[in-house]
Design an enzyme around this catalytic site. Sequence first.
Site, PDB file in Angstrom:
ATOM      1  N   ASP A 141       0.850  -1.195   0.000  1.00  0.00           N
ATOM      2  CA  ASP A 141       0.000   0.000   0.000  1.00  0.00           C
ATOM      3  C   ASP A 141       0.885   1.244   0.000  1.00  0.00           C
ATOM      4  OD1 ASP A 141      -1.764   2.053   0.585  1.00  0.00           O
ATOM      5  OD2 ASP A 141      -2.188   1.361   2.638  1.00  0.00           O
TER       6      ASP A 141
ATOM      7  N   ASN B  50      -0.204   4.471  -0.737  1.00  0.00           N
ATOM      8  CA  ASN B  50      -0.838   5.747  -0.381  1.00  0.00           C
ATOM      9  C   ASN B  50      -1.541   5.723   0.972  1.00  0.00           C
ATOM     10  OD1 ASN B  50      -3.111   4.294  -0.872  1.00  0.00           O
ATOM     11  ND2 ASN B  50      -3.953   5.627  -2.471  1.00  0.00           N
TER      12      ASN B  50
ATOM     13  N   ASP C   6      -4.022   3.869   2.332  1.00  0.00           N
ATOM     14  CA  ASP C   6      -5.473   3.717   2.522  1.00  0.00           C
ATOM     15  C   ASP C   6      -5.861   2.279   2.883  1.00  0.00           C
ATOM     16  OD1 ASP C   6      -5.033   2.415   0.159  1.00  0.00           O
ATOM     17  OD2 ASP C   6      -6.529   3.518  -1.020  1.00  0.00           O
TER      18      ASP C   6
ATOM     19  N   ASP D 183      -1.542  -0.844  -4.108  1.00  0.00           N
ATOM     20  CA  ASP D 183      -1.658   0.051  -5.263  1.00  0.00           C
ATOM     21  C   ASP D 183      -0.362   0.037  -6.076  1.00  0.00           C
ATOM     22  OD1 ASP D 183       0.081   1.628  -3.712  1.00  0.00           O
ATOM     23  OD2 ASP D 183      -1.621   2.625  -2.748  1.00  0.00           O
TER      24      ASP D 183
ATOM     25  N   ASP E 130      -8.493 -13.981 -18.337  1.00  0.00           N
ATOM     26  CA  ASP E 130      -9.454 -14.467 -17.348  1.00  0.00           C
ATOM     27  C   ASP E 130     -10.555 -15.282 -18.035  1.00  0.00           C
ATOM     28  OD1 ASP E 130     -10.330 -14.143 -14.479  1.00  0.00           O
ATOM     29  OD2 ASP E 130     -12.131 -13.393 -15.473  1.00  0.00           O
TER      30      ASP E 130
ATOM     31  N   GLU F 139      -6.250 -18.607 -18.623  1.00  0.00           N
ATOM     32  CA  GLU F 139      -6.871 -19.248 -17.469  1.00  0.00           C
ATOM     33  C   GLU F 139      -8.032 -20.053 -18.022  1.00  0.00           C
ATOM     34  OE1 GLU F 139      -9.446 -18.485 -13.436  1.00  0.00           O
ATOM     35  OE2 GLU F 139      -9.941 -17.614 -15.354  1.00  0.00           O
TER      36      GLU F 139
HETATM   37  C1  NOJ Z   1     -11.096 -15.984 -12.445  1.00  0.00           C
HETATM   38  C2  NOJ Z   1     -10.411 -15.066 -11.491  1.00  0.00           C
HETATM   39  O1  NOJ Z   1      -9.159 -15.597 -11.173  1.00  0.00           O
HETATM   40  C3  NOJ Z   1     -11.321 -14.918 -10.309  1.00  0.00           C
HETATM   41  O2  NOJ Z   1     -10.690 -14.266  -9.237  1.00  0.00           O
HETATM   42  C4  NOJ Z   1     -12.558 -14.205 -10.764  1.00  0.00           C
HETATM   43  O3  NOJ Z   1     -13.465 -14.136  -9.688  1.00  0.00           O
HETATM   44  C5  NOJ Z   1     -13.231 -14.944 -11.919  1.00  0.00           C
HETATM   45  N1  NOJ Z   1     -12.296 -15.351 -12.914  1.00  0.00           N
HETATM   46  C6  NOJ Z   1     -14.265 -14.070 -12.588  1.00  0.00           C
HETATM   47  O4  NOJ Z   1     -13.654 -13.037 -13.307  1.00  0.00           O
END
Ligand code: NOJ
Length: 544
Positions: A25, A27, A29, A33, A206, A266
Amino acid sequence: MRATDSAPWWRSAVIYQIYIRSFADGNGDGVGDIAGIRSRLPYLRDLGVDAVWITPWYPSPMVDAGYDVADYTGIEPAFGTIADAEAFIAEAHDHGLRVILDIVPNHSSDRHAWFEAALAAGPGSPERDRYVFRPGKGEHGELPPNDWRAAFGGGAWTRVPDGEWYLHLFAEAQPDLNWENTEVRRDFEKILAFWFDRGVDGFRIDVAHGLIKQEGLPDAGESVDVLEPTKREDHPHWDRDGVHEIFREWRRVADRYEGDRAFVAEAWVSGPARLARYVRPGELQTAFNFDFLRAPWDAARLREVIDRSLDALGAVGAPATWVLSNHDVVRHVTRYGRPHTEGHGPRADTSEPLDLALGVRRARAAALLMLALPGGAYVYQGEELGLAEVEDIPEESLQDPVWERSGHTSRGRDGCRVPLPWSGDAPPYGFSPDGVTTWLPQPASWTGLTAEAEAADPDSMLALYRAALRVRREHPALGEGTLRWHETPEGVLLFSRTPGFACAVNLSGAPYPLPAHHEVLLASGPLEGGALPHDTAVWLAVDD
Ligand code: NOJ
């Protein structure tokens, strides 16, 4: 990555995953970041990784910790600015670290301008066609269009005031984009180019296996668990063949740039053969190997997963990747400390007895195994400190949408997302300035596990990772290549790599006498004379 390699960096890179909210962190908060990451770049350089992957840093309402993106070409104000991002990319490169961003194409946030326009424009409009809107079933359209379930629990459809329903395979605030729509495709190609133009070296994709839905959206006839791979090859929304055309386009975008820009998918699919389809020539370069992460601490099963992965990926000319932990799964120190180590356990049975010392011992051995295998590897922030899952976060502090959407039956993934301990002997352990409350509470038990404490301890997990990454960089046998198994008693893994390297891991209950004529390069724990104790791994210099 070996200094002498002429092969592209991504074939053997060790990539460190930065979960931005919890790394550092800058800043004050209580949330990590970009300034925090910049301040810790020397730590990452000294650790010896080749690249960092930053979880989503875009503007987001943070319903799913940033995986609900409201603007793909901006920076979340709590994390910094575009100028901070550009400065960070340049500094990382100066430290010899490549930068991988996280792109989230399956869904946006419901606060994205595209979704707001889709709601405003109404049924049948081009704006609505960017998402998956459908009329409902039943006499008055009061029933969802099909039986699909959301990965975080509950139904996958939400009805809007004009009566249509929209699809969200994750939280309600994460509407699925319609990848049959060519504007969606062109927009994402522009987003990739926007960041490539700013110097990023690649993207983690993702939910890469989710973009294409079966025509007609037929019932699935089953419910899916959070981030569980489908067992089916004909699932109506996971791992459809149509996703590959999209990724071939993305590869063409990356190849327009110099410097080996790369992707990692992924993709939770039914096994290595399906995974290999994502990394065929002309498609993505790499994909996470979740079978390794899910494998139990069992020699035969690990060997099977390793062989099947190397065979399937090798058949299409792609390197393997190895991963033990990430921000979605129970930290592997904890997984390996429980009797049932199979699977990734987002819904781990916390009533099972936990032997943390055993979990740490196995995690040390697993690190040497992972880093000796051919291909690339991922290190999830905090695994190099040996952090365990935090299983006692007070319920009122839980943030993961899984907690609410599961009707409080699953605590979700917060236990592996707790802010890192950097220094000092009490929270916030140098993560934030003293006196600041971190976004998830840190446990009192982390006093001896700070980066500062471990840097001073030659027997720490950090010291082991640093040593292993140093040997990996220098040893010509490590990184990309092949391995050869050697005969051993049951429960022991022994493989060699040329030139002159062997790795032994003892998962049997008894000590294993090491082969003659070797020099120990590195061990995950003390050896007993010439024998390798249980749950210990060793790297050896051997004759070929
Ligand atoms: C896979 C990501 O690693 C996870 O953290 C996320 O919740 C889901 N995809 C949805 O985007």
